[in-house]
Motif scaffolding. Structure first.
Motif, PDB file in Angstrom:
ATOM      1  N   TYR A  43       0.902  -1.350   0.039  1.00 48.76           N
ATOM      2  CA  TYR A  43       0.071   0.018  -0.036  1.00 48.76           C
ATOM      3  C   TYR A  43       0.952   1.178   0.118  1.00 48.76           C
ATOM      4  N   PRO A  68      -4.412   5.045   3.037  1.00 45.69           N
ATOM      5  CA  PRO A  68      -3.454   4.338   2.185  1.00 45.69           C
ATOM      6  C   PRO A  68      -4.170   3.853   1.037  1.00 45.69           C
ATOM      7  N   PHE A 118      -4.177   0.892  -2.390  1.00 42.89           N
ATOM      8  CA  PHE A 118      -3.577  -0.554  -2.770  1.00 42.89           C
ATOM      9  C   PHE A 118      -2.698  -0.180  -3.909  1.00 42.89           C
ATOM     10  N   TYR A 135       3.804   0.752   2.581  1.00 50.57           N
ATOM     11  CA  TYR A 135       3.650  -0.567   3.416  1.00 50.57           C
ATOM     12  C   TYR A 135       3.613  -1.704   2.677  1.00 50.57           C
ATOM     13  N   ASP A 193      -2.992 -13.553   5.432  1.00 51.55           N
ATOM     14  CA  ASP A 193      -3.642 -14.983   4.727  1.00 51.55           C
ATOM     15  C   ASP A 193      -4.823 -14.385   3.880  1.00 51.55           C
ATOM     16  N   PHE A 194      -4.715 -14.991   2.730  1.00 51.19           N
ATOM     17  CA  PHE A 194      -6.012 -14.497   1.699  1.00 51.19           C
ATOM     18  C   PHE A 194      -7.243 -14.840   2.218  1.00 51.19           C
ATOM     19  N   ARG A 195      -7.401 -15.842   3.342  1.00 48.61           N
ATOM     20  CA  ARG A 195      -8.839 -16.071   3.725  1.00 48.61           C
ATOM     21  C   ARG A 195      -9.249 -15.098   4.776  1.00 48.61           C
ATOM     22  N   ASP A 196      -8.335 -14.067   5.303  1.00 51.98           N
ATOM     23  CA  ASP A 196      -8.583 -13.395   6.423  1.00 51.98           C
ATOM     24  C   ASP A 196      -8.845 -12.056   5.883  1.00 51.98           C
ATOM     25  N   GLU A 197      -9.882 -11.289   6.154  1.00 49.66           N
ATOM     26  CA  GLU A 197     -10.368 -10.167   5.737  1.00 49.66           C
ATOM     27  C   GLU A 197      -9.502  -8.844   6.412  1.00 49.66           C
ATOM     28  N   LYS A 198      -8.566  -9.106   7.548  1.00 50.18           N
ATOM     29  CA  LYS A 198      -7.899  -8.130   8.216  1.00 50.18           C
ATOM     30  C   LYS A 198      -6.591  -7.778   7.330  1.00 50.18           C
ATOM     31  N   LEU A 199      -6.015  -6.676   7.801  1.00 47.20           N
ATOM     32  CA  LEU A 199      -4.756  -6.435   7.534  1.00 47.20           C
ATOM     33  C   LEU A 199      -3.980  -5.835   8.666  1.00 47.20           C
ATOM     34  N   PHE A 229      -0.908  -3.606   9.299  1.00 45.92           N
ATOM     35  CA  PHE A 229       0.314  -2.662   8.634  1.00 45.92           C
ATOM     36  C   PHE A 229       1.381  -2.810   9.564  1.00 45.92           C
ATOM     37  N   GLY A 230       2.719  -2.850   8.936  1.00 44.67           N
ATOM     38  CA  GLY A 230       3.944  -2.672   9.535  1.00 44.67           C
ATOM     39  C   GLY A 230       4.339  -1.125   9.553  1.00 44.67           C
TER      40      GLY A 230
END
Lengths: 110, 119
Positions: A36, A44, A46, A87, A92-98, A100-101
């Motif tokens: 991002y 941010p 994509f 960033y 996991d592609f199955r998870d809707e969460k992100l 950020f580092g």
């Protein structure tokens, strides 16, 4: 969640190609790598996402080696408007969460 | 063409005075998120809704609450703002990852943010 490590800051001159590398040693089989871009006082945006090898779109390229323990975002011929925080996220592609580092603050010099 | 809209862009409140930030979307996405971003830090997820299913992050203070009355709108309520709650609050949406049945369903679309000042 896989932890990511990227340089805190980078400088580059206009017109050059910029490569930002992200380390993610404990990436899991189901993890995708996503980048991002965030300009000051904006949300941010994509840029690009990939799983392995190389992905290219109109904005950037993403290089992912076979072991997937790192990835490199490549921005061709940068301009002043590419000054932003970039960033690297691994999730996991199955998870809707992100998660950020810390991000890399890229400054383009005229 | 606005897709994720946040109002207001700037909000000033007093210490301890409840404040509500709003977010709306025209993308018809399943998921809406609220992030807190402090100066020179990365965005931090507070919570998210998958449709009406609320998901709170473990370290989100009880002072922060959220409501999603319909698909398009989501609100962030800060019940008693403290000085440490001054930050940019970002709303985002996504189709929802694998539950949505799409391969890039976890791409998030962010709004411009609301900058909260606490006096």
């Amino acid at each position: 969640l896989a932890k990511t490590t990227q340089p805190i800051s980078m400088d580059s001159y206009e017109g050059q190609e910029v490569n930002i590398t992200c380390s993610h040693n404990n990436i899991a089989t189901n993890d995708y790598i996503t980048w991002y871009q965030q300009f000051p006082s904006q949300g941010p945006r994509f840029i690009i996402q990939g799983y392995k090898t190389k992905v290219t779109n109109e904005v950037a390229s993403l290089f992912i080696p076979a072991d997937r323990k790192s990835s490199t975002l490549s921005l061709p011929r940068v301009s002043l408007s590419d000054t932003a925080v970039y960033y690297c996220l691994v999730g996991d592609f199955r998870d809707e969460k992100l998660t950020f580092g810390t991000g890399t603050r890229l400054t383009i010099i005229p | 063409d606005a897709m994720v809209i946040q109002n207001p862009r700037y909000q000033v409140t007093q210490f301890g005075k409840p404040v509500t930030l709003s977010c709306s979307q025209t993308l018809n996405h399943n998921v809406m998120y609220w992030y807190q971003q402090k100066s020179s830090q990365a965005p931090k997820l507070l919570f998210h809704y998958y449709d009406k299913d609320f998901n709170n992050e473990a370290d989100t203070p009880d002072n922060f609450q959220s409501r999603r009355p319909n698909t398009s709108f989501c609100f962030l309520d800060i019940r008693s703002p403290g000085l440490g709650d001054a930050a940019m609050y970002l709303c985002a949406t996504s189709r929802g990852g694998i539950r949505s049945g799409t391969s890039l369903g976890n791409e998030q679309f962010f709004g411009p943010g609301t900058r909260l000042t606490v006096l």
